[in-house]
Scaffold this motif. Structure first.
Motif, mmCIF file in Angstrom:
data_model
loop_
_atom_site.group_PDB
_atom_site.id
_atom_site.type_symbol
_atom_site.label_atom_id
_atom_site.label_comp_id
_atom_site.label_asym_id
_atom_site.label_seq_id
_atom_site.Cartn_x
_atom_site.Cartn_y
_atom_site.Cartn_z
ATOM 1 N N ARG A 192 0.838 -1.198 0.000
ATOM 2 C CA ARG A 192 0.000 0.000 0.000
ATOM 3 C C ARG A 192 0.873 1.247 0.000
ATOM 4 N NH1 ARG A 192 -2.617 1.734 5.587
ATOM 5 N NH2 ARG A 192 -2.487 3.656 4.373
ATOM 6 N N THR A 193 0.231 2.412 -0.096
ATOM 7 C CA THR A 193 0.927 3.690 0.000
ATOM 8 C C THR A 193 0.411 4.458 1.218
ATOM 9 O OG1 THR A 193 -0.688 4.705 -1.490
ATOM 10 C CG2 THR A 193 1.344 3.847 -2.475
ATOM 11 N N PHE A 194 1.122 5.532 1.577
ATOM 12 C CA PHE A 194 0.811 6.296 2.782
ATOM 13 C C PHE A 194 0.853 7.799 2.487
ATOM 14 C CE2 PHE A 194 2.478 2.280 4.180
ATOM 15 C CZ PHE A 194 1.724 1.937 5.294
ATOM 16 N N SER A 195 0.011 8.529 3.176
ATOM 17 C CA SER A 195 0.033 9.994 3.087
ATOM 18 C C SER A 195 1.163 10.578 3.923
ATOM 19 C CB SER A 195 -1.304 10.575 3.552
ATOM 20 O OG SER A 195 -2.355 10.158 2.722
ATOM 21 N N THR A 196 1.594 9.854 4.966
ATOM 22 C CA THR A 196 2.677 10.313 5.839
ATOM 23 C C THR A 196 3.725 9.221 5.947
ATOM 24 O OG1 THR A 196 1.107 11.628 7.152
ATOM 25 C CG2 THR A 196 3.294 11.239 8.111
ATOM 26 N N VAL A 197 4.953 9.555 5.566
ATOM 27 C CA VAL A 197 6.075 8.624 5.668
ATOM 28 C C VAL A 197 7.165 9.291 6.491
ATOM 29 C CG1 VAL A 197 7.865 7.355 4.415
ATOM 30 C CG2 VAL A 197 5.558 7.519 3.451
ATOM 31 N N VAL A 198 7.637 8.601 7.521
ATOM 32 C CA VAL A 198 8.702 9.110 8.384
ATOM 33 C C VAL A 198 9.899 8.177 8.250
ATOM 34 C CG1 VAL A 198 9.360 9.781 10.720
ATOM 35 C CG2 VAL A 198 6.972 9.980 9.984
ATOM 36 N N THR A 199 11.067 8.736 7.930
ATOM 37 C CA THR A 199 12.242 7.910 7.706
ATOM 38 C C THR A 199 13.479 8.585 8.289
ATOM 39 O OG1 THR A 199 13.468 6.678 5.999
ATOM 40 C CG2 THR A 199 12.779 8.917 5.441
ATOM 41 N N SER A 200 14.610 7.894 8.206
ATOM 42 C CA SER A 200 15.878 8.445 8.670
ATOM 43 C C SER A 200 16.871 8.434 7.507
ATOM 44 C CB SER A 200 16.436 7.620 9.834
ATOM 45 O OG SER A 200 17.092 6.454 9.357
ATOM 46 N N SER A 201 18.057 8.932 7.769
ATOM 47 C CA SER A 201 19.120 8.880 6.764
ATOM 48 C C SER A 201 20.160 7.829 7.149
ATOM 49 C CB SER A 201 19.778 10.253 6.600
ATOM 50 O OG SER A 201 20.652 10.251 5.495
ATOM 51 N N ALA A 202 19.716 6.833 7.927
ATOM 52 C CA ALA A 202 20.514 5.640 8.264
ATOM 53 C C ALA A 202 21.593 5.867 9.319
ATOM 54 C CB ALA A 202 21.139 5.009 7.016
ATOM 55 N N GLY A 203 21.611 7.026 9.949
ATOM 56 C CA GLY A 203 22.596 7.238 11.000
ATOM 57 C C GLY A 203 24.006 7.377 10.470
ATOM 58 N N TYR A 204 24.961 7.459 11.393
ATOM 59 C CA TYR A 204 26.368 7.632 11.060
ATOM 60 C C TYR A 204 26.889 6.407 10.297
ATOM 61 C CZ TYR A 204 31.364 8.495 11.704
ATOM 62 O OH TYR A 204 32.693 8.713 11.493
ATOM 63 N N PRO A 205 27.701 6.575 9.268
ATOM 64 C CA PRO A 205 28.245 7.837 8.753
ATOM 65 C C PRO A 205 27.414 8.476 7.649
ATOM 66 C CG PRO A 205 29.364 6.017 7.696
ATOM 67 C CD PRO A 205 28.378 5.392 8.667
ATOM 68 N N LEU A 206 26.340 7.807 7.216
ATOM 69 C CA LEU A 206 25.614 8.297 6.041
ATOM 70 C C LEU A 206 24.903 9.614 6.304
ATOM 71 C CD1 LEU A 206 25.294 7.261 3.140
ATOM 72 C CD2 LEU A 206 23.059 6.373 3.785
ATOM 73 N N ASP A 207 24.484 9.869 7.545
ATOM 74 C CA ASP A 207 23.683 11.076 7.784
ATOM 75 C C ASP A 207 24.514 12.259 8.281
ATOM 76 O OD1 ASP A 207 24.174 10.537 10.479
ATOM 77 O OD2 ASP A 207 22.085 10.749 11.086
ATOM 78 N N GLN A 208 25.803 12.260 7.969
ATOM 79 C CA GLN A 208 26.648 13.348 8.460
ATOM 80 C C GLN A 208 26.600 14.598 7.595
ATOM 81 O OE1 GLN A 208 28.322 13.409 11.697
ATOM 82 N NE2 GLN A 208 26.516 12.100 11.526
ATOM 83 N N THR A 209 26.081 14.484 6.370
ATOM 84 C CA THR A 209 25.912 15.659 5.527
ATOM 85 C C THR A 209 24.515 15.656 4.912
ATOM 86 O OG1 THR A 209 26.756 14.547 3.551
ATOM 87 C CG2 THR A 209 28.359 15.746 4.911
ATOM 88 N N TYR A 210 24.061 16.832 4.549
ATOM 89 C CA TYR A 210 22.784 16.907 3.843
ATOM 90 C C TYR A 210 22.898 16.255 2.467
ATOM 91 C CZ TYR A 210 18.552 18.632 1.715
ATOM 92 O OH TYR A 210 17.339 18.691 1.074
ATOM 93 N N TYR A 211 24.076 16.329 1.871
ATOM 94 C CA TYR A 211 24.321 15.687 0.568
ATOM 95 C C TYR A 211 23.885 14.232 0.596
ATOM 96 C CZ TYR A 211 27.123 13.733 -3.300
ATOM 97 O OH TYR A 211 27.542 13.074 -4.426
ATOM 98 N N GLN A 212 24.308 13.487 1.609
ATOM 99 C CA GLN A 212 23.962 12.077 1.703
ATOM 100 C C GLN A 212 22.503 11.882 2.144
ATOM 101 O OE1 GLN A 212 25.719 9.637 0.657
ATOM 102 N NE2 GLN A 212 27.804 10.434 0.524
ATOM 103 N N THR A 213 21.932 12.880 2.789
ATOM 104 C CA THR A 213 20.557 12.784 3.269
ATOM 105 C C THR A 213 19.561 12.608 2.121
ATOM 106 O OG1 THR A 213 21.108 14.117 5.211
ATOM 107 C CG2 THR A 213 18.775 14.008 4.606
ATOM 108 N N VAL A 214 19.914 13.135 0.954
ATOM 109 C CA VAL A 214 19.016 13.033 -0.203
ATOM 110 C C VAL A 214 18.666 11.572 -0.503
ATOM 111 C CG1 VAL A 214 18.796 13.514 -2.678
ATOM 112 C CG2 VAL A 214 19.838 15.214 -1.166
ATOM 113 N N LYS A 215 19.597 10.663 -0.252
ATOM 114 C CA LYS A 215 19.326 9.242 -0.504
ATOM 115 C C LYS A 215 18.128 8.755 0.311
ATOM 116 C CE LYS A 215 24.146 8.196 -1.552
ATOM 117 N NZ LYS A 215 25.385 7.507 -1.144
ATOM 118 N N GLY A 216 18.056 9.205 1.546
ATOM 119 C CA GLY A 216 16.947 8.798 2.402
ATOM 120 C C GLY A 216 15.615 9.368 1.959
ATOM 121 N N MET A 217 15.645 10.467 1.207
ATOM 122 C CA MET A 217 14.407 11.051 0.685
ATOM 123 C C MET A 217 13.881 10.285 -0.526
ATOM 124 S SD MET A 217 15.386 15.072 0.647
ATOM 125 C CE MET A 217 16.026 15.938 2.081
ATOM 126 N N VAL A 218 14.803 9.761 -1.326
ATOM 127 C CA VAL A 218 14.429 9.111 -2.580
ATOM 128 C C VAL A 218 13.930 7.688 -2.359
ATOM 129 C CG1 VAL A 218 15.300 8.327 -4.812
ATOM 130 C CG2 VAL A 218 16.006 10.555 -3.916
#
Length: 430
Positions: free
Chosen positions: A276-302
């Motif tokens: 199914r799909t959702f109107s609200t999705v809450v996720t992370s950027s996988a923690g260290y080391p991947l979430d240390q820059t906004y650059y890498q954060t884009v992956k968690g959005m996609v």
């Protein structure tokens, strides 16, 4: 009941607002495994489509081992020493062995950071450990161009000219190349900037097959495979880890076949049918080391876009302790904010060579087209937040409550491990 989201070097405690109906999306448990040393030893002794490492090392005069940079939590400390010891025992002089950090166009890893990346002082004391620099023309060998899409292929000469070539890495979903590891550690890992900027240009990025978990007709994957063939004989050690960074799988052998073996294993734990799909999705950027820059954060959005309803709200938590990312990325984000998404995309389509790091901004266009993007972070300044192009929030629970109210839908998808988990709206994985 609170949910622990991967965040920085620890966890972020998520308290859902009253009335929310949580749908937790996680990997299934990995099967019990042997101790790491046994897994690594078994991989070297029983490789995929290749001779055992001990035999491969015999008669060789030099070796180059590629390792991923600090943005990937690869368990280098588990396998580098036994790999190098096997090479030395096979007759390769320690002075002729190089561990090369596959930085791509990322910054180099030096000093204490390099020591932490390698994870074993013996390695640093015994062999040469160096960074790849994509902008240094003289460091690369020109191997020609690919026949498929005309990508210029220039690869670090320390790797090309080594007698024994081994790439090492982590196999996980990748938001444009399908899966990380294997061939990707070579290109973009130790490729020249022209190589990287060509297959990160808009004609690749805008291809619908350049997406997470997809290797079929994926233009990046296909070019990477041809680049591997142009380099010649290459082997790989592929690793898979769980959410606590424990080694759960290792395969060694011919680079393409051993990588596919790891992909086959990990698919069942990362591609999660939700139905199914959702109107609200809450996720992370996988923690260290991947979430240390906004650059890498884009992956968690996609990665979770398949389960986001059109016009839905995607909320991501990312520490961003090192800030926005490179100066090149900041410049691309500034252009995005100034021009708007459509004009920015149109400008990219005119280029044969992408500007450095602007492909990450291009990938951000995908979630921006899909719905509303909100970011919780404690690491970005006001100036940084202004160039993200997304909506900053300071209270996760309040943002979730507002999304529920706006959409009239209490169901909330929560992905604690971020881009290491790929939720699929279909009831069964492809």
């Amino acid at each position: 009941m609170p949910i622990e989201m991967l965040y920085g070097k620890g966890h972020l405690r998520l308290e859902l607002p009253q009335g929310a109906v949580p749908h937790l999306i996680e990997k299934p448990p990995f099967p019990a495994t042997e101790p790491p040393a046994q897994q690594i030893g078994a991989a070297f002794a029983a490789p995929v489509a290749a001779a055992p490492l001990a035999r491969l090392a015999q008669g060789r005069t030099s070796a180059c081992i590629l390792i991923c940079d600090i943005t990937r939590p690869v368990p280098n400390h588990l396998f580098l020493r036994p790999m190098i010891e096997t090479m030395i025992a096979g007759g390769i002089p320690a002075g002729h062995i190089t561990v090369l950090v596959a930085t791509g166009l990322h910054r180099p890893n030096e000093g204490a950071e390099l020591a932490a990346l390698v994870g074993d002082p013996w390695v640093l004391e015994t062999v040469t450990v160096a960074n790849h620099f994509a902008m240094n023309d003289d460091d690369h060998v020109d191997l020609g161009t690919t026949t498929g899409r005309g990508v210029p292929v220039k690869i670090d000469r320390r790797f090309v000219e080594a007698d024994l070539r081994i790439a090492t890495g982590l196999v996980e979903p990748h938001f444009m190349a399908g899966y990380s590891g294997g061939r990707k550690v070579i290109a973009p890992g130790v490729a020249h900037h022209e190589t990287i900027r060509t297959f990160h240009s808009a004609r690749f990025m805008e291809d619908p097959n350049a997406r997470e978990c997809n290797l079929h007709a994926n233009p990046l994957h296909e070019e990477q495979l041809e680049i591997v063939r142009m380099v010649g004989e290459v082997y790989a050690l592929n690793t898979v880890i769980d959410d606590r960074r424990n080694l759960v799988f290792a395969s060694f052998g011919e680079i393409v076949e051993s990588h596919l073996a790891a992909v086959k294993f990990v698919r069942g734990f990362t591609e999660i049918p939700v139905g199914r799909t959702f109107s609200t999705v809450v996720t992370s950027s996988a923690g260290y080391p991947l979430d240390q820059t906004y650059y890498q954060t884009v992956k968690g959005m996609v990665t979770p876009l398949d389960i986001l309803k059109p016009g839905g709200t995607l909320i991501i938590a990312s520490h961003c302790g090192e800030g926005i990312g490179s100066a090149h990325f900041r410049a691309a984000q500034q252009r995005l904010v100034a021009m708007g998404p459509d004009a920015f995309r149109d400008s990219l389509l005119q280029k044969a060579l992408a500007d450095v790091d602007e492909w990450q901004t291009e990938m951000q266009l995908k979630p921006m087209r899909a719905g509303r993007i909100q970011l919780f972070t404690e690491g970005l300044s006001a100036d940084d937040l202004a160039v993200t192009g997304v909506e900053p929030i300071t209270d996760l629970a309040a943002a979730i409550a507002a999304s529920i109210a706006a959409h009239g839908d209490p169901d909330v998808a929560v992905i604690p491990e971020g881009p290491y988990v790929v939720p699929l709206s279909a009831a069964t994985a492809a």
